[in-house]
Design a protein around this motif. Structure first.
Motif, PDB file in Angstrom:
ATOM      1  N   ARG A   1      -0.318   9.589  -7.951  1.00  0.00           N
ATOM      2  CA  ARG A   1       0.791  10.273  -8.636  1.00  0.00           C
ATOM      3  C   ARG A   1       1.558   9.304  -9.535  1.00  0.00           C
ATOM      4  NH1 ARG A   1       5.200  12.581  -4.983  1.00  0.00           N
ATOM      5  NH2 ARG A   1       3.390  13.458  -3.961  1.00  0.00           N
ATOM      6  N   ALA A   2       1.641   8.033  -9.105  1.00  0.00           N
ATOM      7  CA  ALA A   2       2.337   7.024  -9.905  1.00  0.00           C
ATOM      8  C   ALA A   2       1.483   6.534 -11.076  1.00  0.00           C
ATOM      9  CB  ALA A   2       2.731   5.846  -9.019  1.00  0.00           C
ATOM     10  N   GLY A   3       0.221   6.978 -11.101  1.00  0.00           N
ATOM     11  CA  GLY A   3      -0.667   6.576 -12.185  1.00  0.00           C
ATOM     12  C   GLY A   3      -1.154   5.144 -12.063  1.00  0.00           C
ATOM     13  N   LEU A   4      -1.216   4.645 -10.834  1.00  0.00           N
ATOM     14  CA  LEU A   4      -1.632   3.271 -10.594  1.00  0.00           C
ATOM     15  C   LEU A   4      -3.044   3.211 -10.022  1.00  0.00           C
ATOM     16  CD1 LEU A   4       1.667   1.976  -8.967  1.00  0.00           C
ATOM     17  CD2 LEU A   4       0.848   1.477 -11.281  1.00  0.00           C
ATOM     18  N   THR A   5      -3.760   2.172 -10.372  1.00  0.00           N
ATOM     19  CA  THR A   5      -5.081   1.946  -9.797  1.00  0.00           C
ATOM     20  C   THR A   5      -4.947   1.062  -8.560  1.00  0.00           C
ATOM     21  OG1 THR A   5      -5.465  -0.079 -11.060  1.00  0.00           O
ATOM     22  CG2 THR A   5      -6.135   2.020 -12.103  1.00  0.00           C
ATOM     23  N   GLN A   6      -5.998   1.014  -7.766  1.00  0.00           N
ATOM     24  CA  GLN A   6      -5.994   0.104  -6.620  1.00  0.00           C
ATOM     25  C   GLN A   6      -5.840  -1.336  -7.096  1.00  0.00           C
ATOM     26  OE1 GLN A   6      -9.510   0.857  -4.236  1.00  0.00           O
ATOM     27  NE2 GLN A   6      -8.410   2.341  -2.985  1.00  0.00           N
ATOM     28  N   ASN A   7      -6.428  -1.659  -8.228  1.00  0.00           N
ATOM     29  CA  ASN A   7      -6.316  -3.014  -8.766  1.00  0.00           C
ATOM     30  C   ASN A   7      -4.867  -3.355  -9.092  1.00  0.00           C
ATOM     31  OD1 ASN A   7      -7.446  -5.528  -9.708  1.00  0.00           O
ATOM     32  ND2 ASN A   7      -6.994  -4.792 -11.769  1.00  0.00           N
ATOM     33  N   GLN A   8      -4.150  -2.428  -9.711  1.00  0.00           N
ATOM     34  CA  GLN A   8      -2.756  -2.675 -10.059  1.00  0.00           C
ATOM     35  C   GLN A   8      -1.900  -2.875  -8.806  1.00  0.00           C
ATOM     36  OE1 GLN A   8      -2.570   0.895 -12.469  1.00  0.00           O
ATOM     37  NE2 GLN A   8      -2.043  -0.335 -14.278  1.00  0.00           N
ATOM     38  N   VAL A   9      -2.105  -2.030  -7.793  1.00  0.00           N
ATOM     39  CA  VAL A   9      -1.329  -2.164  -6.559  1.00  0.00           C
ATOM     40  C   VAL A   9      -1.714  -3.459  -5.842  1.00  0.00           C
ATOM     41  CG1 VAL A   9      -0.781  -1.108  -4.328  1.00  0.00           C
ATOM     42  CG2 VAL A   9      -0.997   0.327  -6.359  1.00  0.00           C
ATOM     43  N   SER A  10      -2.978  -3.821  -5.893  1.00  0.00           N
ATOM     44  CA  SER A  10      -3.419  -5.097  -5.307  1.00  0.00           C
ATOM     45  C   SER A  10      -2.642  -6.255  -5.904  1.00  0.00           C
ATOM     46  CB  SER A  10      -4.913  -5.331  -5.557  1.00  0.00           C
ATOM     47  OG  SER A  10      -5.697  -4.438  -4.819  1.00  0.00           O
TER      48      SER A  10
END
Length: 86
Positions: A22-31
């Motif tokens: 929903r936030a438009g984030l990828t797993q890479n970005q959150v990592s």
């Protein structure tokens, strides 16, 4: 100051993933936000292979604008969800 001991809890992984999407984030970005050098670190958390540290839980709650409590489910609820899948 009153402290609350939390031993038996589970992170609502489905909600965690939904909030990320929903936030438009990828797993890479959150990592990267959590300090991992690769996507694999966060992937393991979101897939349930690794547990979140308290500081990571706080970071994610702040990132998604939700309370920590909304990311935690009780053992009973987790057990019920596990039995529903089986």
């Amino acid at each position: 100051m009153e402290t609350k001991q939390v031993q038996n809890y589970h992170i609502d992984l489905a909600r965690l993933k939904a909030l990320r999407i929903r936030a438009g984030l990828t797993q890479n970005q959150v990592s990267r936000i959590l300090g991992y050098k690769s996507t694999l670190g966060y992937h393991y958390i979101e897939s349930g292979r690794c547990r979140l540290r308290a500081d990571q839980l706080l970071t994610l709650a702040q990132l998604y604008g939700v309370s920590i409590d909304s990311l935690i489910i009780s053992n009973e609820a987790a057990d019920h969800a596990q039995q529903s899948v089986s």
